[in-house]
Structure formats: C-alpha cells, structure tokens
Motif scaffolding. Structure first.
Motif, mmCIF file in Angstrom:
data_model
loop_
_atom_site.group_PDB
_atom_site.id
_atom_site.type_symbol
_atom_site.label_atom_id
_atom_site.label_comp_id
_atom_site.label_asym_id
_atom_site.label_seq_id
_atom_site.Cartn_x
_atom_site.Cartn_y
_atom_site.Cartn_z
ATOM 1 N N VAL A 12 0.814 -1.215 0.000
ATOM 2 C CA VAL A 12 0.000 0.000 0.000
ATOM 3 C C VAL A 12 0.848 1.267 0.000
ATOM 4 N N ASP A 13 1.892 1.311 0.809
ATOM 5 C CA ASP A 13 2.707 2.533 0.867
ATOM 6 C C ASP A 13 3.401 2.813 -0.462
ATOM 7 N N ARG A 14 3.822 1.777 -1.153
ATOM 8 C CA ARG A 14 4.463 1.960 -2.455
ATOM 9 C C ARG A 14 3.448 2.485 -3.477
ATOM 10 N N ILE A 15 2.243 1.953 -3.426
ATOM 11 C CA ILE A 15 1.190 2.426 -4.327
ATOM 12 C C ILE A 15 0.860 3.883 -4.022
ATOM 13 N N ALA A 16 0.885 4.265 -2.749
ATOM 14 C CA ALA A 16 0.646 5.667 -2.383
ATOM 15 C C ALA A 16 1.686 6.584 -3.016
ATOM 16 N N ASP A 17 2.945 6.148 -3.028
ATOM 17 C CA ASP A 17 3.989 6.951 -3.668
ATOM 18 C C ASP A 17 3.730 7.098 -5.164
ATOM 19 N N ARG A 18 3.298 6.015 -5.791
ATOM 20 C CA ARG A 18 3.002 6.076 -7.225
ATOM 21 C C ARG A 18 1.826 7.004 -7.504
ATOM 22 N N MET A 19 0.840 7.004 -6.623
ATOM 23 C CA MET A 19 -0.290 7.906 -6.790
ATOM 24 C C MET A 19 0.166 9.356 -6.776
ATOM 25 N N ARG A 20 1.119 9.689 -5.940
ATOM 26 C CA ARG A 20 1.633 11.061 -5.896
ATOM 27 C C ARG A 20 2.270 11.438 -7.223
ATOM 28 N N ALA A 21 2.982 10.496 -7.841
ATOM 29 C CA ALA A 21 3.619 10.776 -9.129
ATOM 30 C C ALA A 21 2.572 11.077 -10.201
ATOM 31 N N TYR A 22 1.477 10.345 -10.196
ATOM 32 C CA TYR A 22 0.415 10.599 -11.174
ATOM 33 C C TYR A 22 -0.282 11.930 -10.893
ATOM 34 N N ALA A 23 -0.494 12.240 -9.631
ATOM 35 C CA ALA A 23 -1.106 13.533 -9.301
ATOM 36 C C ALA A 23 -0.217 14.684 -9.755
ATOM 37 N N ASP A 24 1.088 14.551 -9.544
ATOM 38 C CA ASP A 24 2.023 15.590 -9.973
ATOM 39 C C ASP A 24 2.002 15.769 -11.488
ATOM 40 N N ALA A 25 1.680 14.694 -12.200
ATOM 41 C CA ALA A 25 1.634 14.756 -13.665
ATOM 42 C C ALA A 25 0.364 15.412 -14.184
ATOM 43 N N GLY A 26 -0.629 15.606 -13.318
ATOM 44 C CA GLY A 26 -1.852 16.284 -13.734
ATOM 45 C C GLY A 26 -3.104 15.451 -13.673
ATOM 46 N N VAL A 27 -3.028 14.253 -13.101
ATOM 47 C CA VAL A 27 -4.211 13.403 -13.007
ATOM 48 C C VAL A 27 -5.188 13.995 -11.999
ATOM 49 N N THR A 28 -6.464 14.058 -12.376
ATOM 50 C CA THR A 28 -7.502 14.531 -11.456
ATOM 51 C C THR A 28 -8.233 13.356 -10.796
ATOM 52 N N THR A 29 -8.429 12.273 -11.554
ATOM 53 C CA THR A 29 -9.041 11.055 -11.030
ATOM 54 C C THR A 29 -8.238 9.875 -11.553
ATOM 55 N N LEU A 30 -7.859 8.972 -10.655
ATOM 56 C CA LEU A 30 -7.034 7.828 -11.023
ATOM 57 C C LEU A 30 -7.885 6.567 -11.017
ATOM 58 N N GLY A 31 -7.927 5.877 -12.162
ATOM 59 C CA GLY A 31 -8.711 4.660 -12.281
ATOM 60 C C GLY A 31 -7.966 3.454 -11.774
ATOM 61 N N VAL A 32 -8.611 2.690 -10.906
ATOM 62 C CA VAL A 32 -8.047 1.458 -10.353
ATOM 63 C C VAL A 32 -8.637 0.298 -11.153
ATOM 64 N N MET A 33 -7.820 -0.325 -11.984
ATOM 65 C CA MET A 33 -8.279 -1.383 -12.878
ATOM 66 C C MET A 33 -8.144 -2.729 -12.160
ATOM 67 N N VAL A 34 -9.257 -3.191 -11.595
ATOM 68 C CA VAL A 34 -9.208 -4.418 -10.789
ATOM 69 C C VAL A 34 -9.290 -5.667 -11.647
ATOM 70 N N SER A 35 -9.680 -5.522 -12.910
ATOM 71 C CA SER A 35 -9.856 -6.692 -13.767
ATOM 72 C C SER A 35 -8.546 -7.276 -14.251
ATOM 73 N N ALA A 36 -7.444 -6.539 -14.115
ATOM 74 C CA ALA A 36 -6.179 -6.999 -14.677
ATOM 75 C C ALA A 36 -5.519 -8.092 -13.835
ATOM 76 N N ALA A 37 -5.706 -8.056 -12.536
ATOM 77 C CA ALA A 37 -5.051 -9.028 -11.662
ATOM 78 C C ALA A 37 -5.710 -10.395 -11.778
ATOM 79 N N ALA A 38 -4.894 -11.423 -11.687
ATOM 80 C CA ALA A 38 -5.391 -12.801 -11.769
ATOM 81 C C ALA A 38 -6.006 -13.177 -10.417
ATOM 82 N N THR A 39 -7.247 -12.745 -10.213
ATOM 83 C CA THR A 39 -7.921 -12.980 -8.942
ATOM 84 C C THR A 39 -9.427 -12.951 -9.170
ATOM 85 N N GLY A 40 -10.176 -13.388 -8.173
ATOM 86 C CA GLY A 40 -11.628 -13.393 -8.251
ATOM 87 C C GLY A 40 -12.232 -12.187 -7.566
#
Length: 339
Positions: free
Chosen positions: A288-316
């Motif tokens: 989670v903390d690593r993902i939080a850091d990545r979210m900051r990078a996207y916000a700095d790039a100009g993202v207003t809303t970040l989509g979480v694509m749950v369908s990509a992971a091999a899980t139910g």
C-alpha cells in the motif's frame, strides 16, 4: 485527486457498491471482448446512489451516434444524472473485424460523432449530412428521454498527439490506460494545446491503471502478466498500441522476445519476457505505501481522477474487492484525497 474503479462485469454491482462506500468518485465500465458498457452501467445504476458512472469506453464504430446519444440519455435518467459518456474510436482490428467499419479519418469521424451526440443530448432536433454520418432523414433525430437538466460530460479516449489535442478541444475529459506519469505529463501538454489555454479547470484527466497489491512489486506484477499478454497480443503487433508503448519506453528487444514466444504459442513465456520495469511504470503494484507513492507521481503529472483497474489481476471477486480497499487506503496515506 480522486479514485475511480474500473469494473469487470462479473460482480460489477458488488465492486461498485464497495467503491461507493469507500468514497470513490466514479465507476467505469469498459467495452471490449467480454462485455459492453451500457449493460454493466445499467446494473450499477440500480444498486448505487452517489458514484458517477462512466463508459470507459463506448466504441464509436459499434454504435451509430443516435444510439450512443439515446443510450447515454437513458443511463443518465436511470442514474439521476450520474452518467458521463466516455467514447473511443477503437483500433483498426476491432473497428473492421468486429463492426465492419473502415478505420479511416478517425479524428474527423470522432469530431463529427461527438457533435451529433452533443446536439441530440441537448434535446434539439438534429439533422446532419456529414462526411461520415447522416442522421435526420426523413425525420430529425429527436430524443424525448427525460433526464436531469444540464450538459452531460463527454470524455474521449486518446493516445496520439492529434487525438489528445482533439480531446482538449471538444471534450470534457480524457480517458487514458496503461500509462506512465511521464506519458501523462506529455498528454496533458497536448490537451492544453487543444484547449488553447493552460487552465484545465473542470477538465477530467482520468487514466486507468492495472492494480495489484502484494508484499513486493515483483509479486504483484506477476499477477498482471496474463493481462499484459492478452492486450499486447491483440491484432497486428505492428499496430498494437501496447506493444508500441513498450517500444517507445525503450523495451524494443523485450517486445521482440515477447512476440517471438507468443507466436510460438508460449503465453507463459511471453509474459515472463515482459520486464518488471515496464509493468511498474504502467501499473500500481506492490504494498500500500508503495502504491501511495506512485499515486503522488500521477497527481504531480496532472491526473484529477485515477482509475483502479481491478480486472487486470489474476484474482476473483474477493481479490478485486481487496484491491479496491487497498487503493483507498493508499490514497488516504498519500495525502491526496479530495472530496
């Protein structure tokens, strides 16, 4: 910055309700080989109350503009004004192979399509004789759908510079996918050119990223490799957007190795050939903390809303619900959360 959940049609209602409870701003329904967007969003409209609903995206070759407008108006009415129309021109393989529509002049086709849809959604009778579309004869296109007042936002999926500038010019937002913060920065620069101003107030910048949570980035990336193989294996490898993106990021040799293994029927080997760096730059992976850091990078790039694509992971479904919850925790830890 806010979050959106990019749904999969199995369990879409449960995922959307969980996202709404966790404060997500929007739920997106993709359209492709597995499901259409309108059916999924109709379901979600009936089981949620507040979350915005976005087609991510309805394919322009798959619907005449009149049907796109009617579908949008219906979903907006059913959801009490929560619908946002995401559109995309798709690619040559899908446009021709699925819908029998030649992939010619895609930007001009998109411009004409959006104009017709907007006019129809405004409630006016529409007659149009254009290069790509004709509507209104013998009777004008006139929607009678009762929906909440106000302009229904249109968002465009776009990749290349000209398409991004078009999104800035005629749309209310941009939908991206599998993109890095650096690529978002470049995309926003093109969008500004299209809008003719540096002020993007009210314009949605919404990329969706494959997301997987694990103790290490490598473990999380391994759960996404199958999705990358699927997307990078669609159609002609010379035209495939995802292969082109990897090459542009400096992974020419790795893409060649990937395609060789894929051509030999070794999908597992093809997935293993994809470098961790490529997946890491285009996804949210790790704890989670690593993902939080990545979210900051996207916000700095100009993202207003970040989509979480749950369908990509091999899980139910349970694994997808866990990803939705972990991403919400990551946003909170990032300090970026907005109302």
């Amino acid at each position: 910055m806010r979050l959106a959940v990019n749904l999969v049609h199995q369990g879409a209602g449960e995922l959307a309700r969980a996202a709404e409870r966790l404060g997500y701003a929007a739920a997106l329904a993709p359209e492709g080989y597995r499901s259409d967007a309108a059916s999924v969003l109709g379901l979600v409209a009936g089981v949620t109350e507040r979350i915005a609903l976005i087609s991510g995206v309805m394919l322009i070759p798959g619907r005449p503009p009149a049907m796109a407008a009617l579908t949008a108006a219906t979903l907006d009415s059913l959801s009490g004004g929560r619908f946002r129309l995401g559109l995309g021109v798709s690619n040559p393989d899908v446009s021709v192979g699925w819908y029998g529509v030649e992939f010619t002049q895609p930007l001009e086709r998109t411009r004409e399509y959006v104009d017709i849809v907007r006019r129809a959604l405004d409630g006016e009778p529409v007659t149009h004789r254009g290069t790509h579309f004709e509507v209104g004869g013998p009777a004008p296109l006139h929607l009678l759908t009762e929906r909440p007042p106000g302009r229904l936002p249109v968002l465009l999926a776009a990749v290349g510079p000209r398409n991004l500038r078009l999104a800035g010019e005629i749309a209310d937002g941009w939908l991206g996918v599998f993109t890095s913060p650096e690529a978002v920065t470049r995309a926003v620069a093109e969008i500004r050119k299209g809008r003719g101003t540096d002020d993007l107030s009210g314009f949605e910048v919404l990329p969706s990223l494959p997301t997987a949570v694990a103790d290490t980035a490598g473990q999380a990336a391994d759960t996404l490799r199958g999705q990358y193989v699927y997307l990078m294996g669609i159609g002609d490898p010379e035209r495939n957007f995802y292969c082109a993106m990897a090459r542009s990021m400096g992974y020419e040799a790795e893409v060649a190795a990937f395609l060789d293994r894929l051509a030999a029927g070794d999908r597992a080997g093809a997935g293993a050939a994809l470098p961790l760096g490529f997946i890491d730059r285009t996804a949210l992976i790790g704890p989670v903390d690593r993902i939080a850091d990545r979210m900051r990078a996207y916000a700095d790039a100009g993202v207003t809303t970040l989509g979480v694509m749950v369908s990509a992971a091999a899980t139910g479904l349970e694994g997808r619900l866990a990803i939705v919850e972990a991403a919400a925790r990551a946003l909170e830890r990032s300090g970026l959360a907005t109302g």
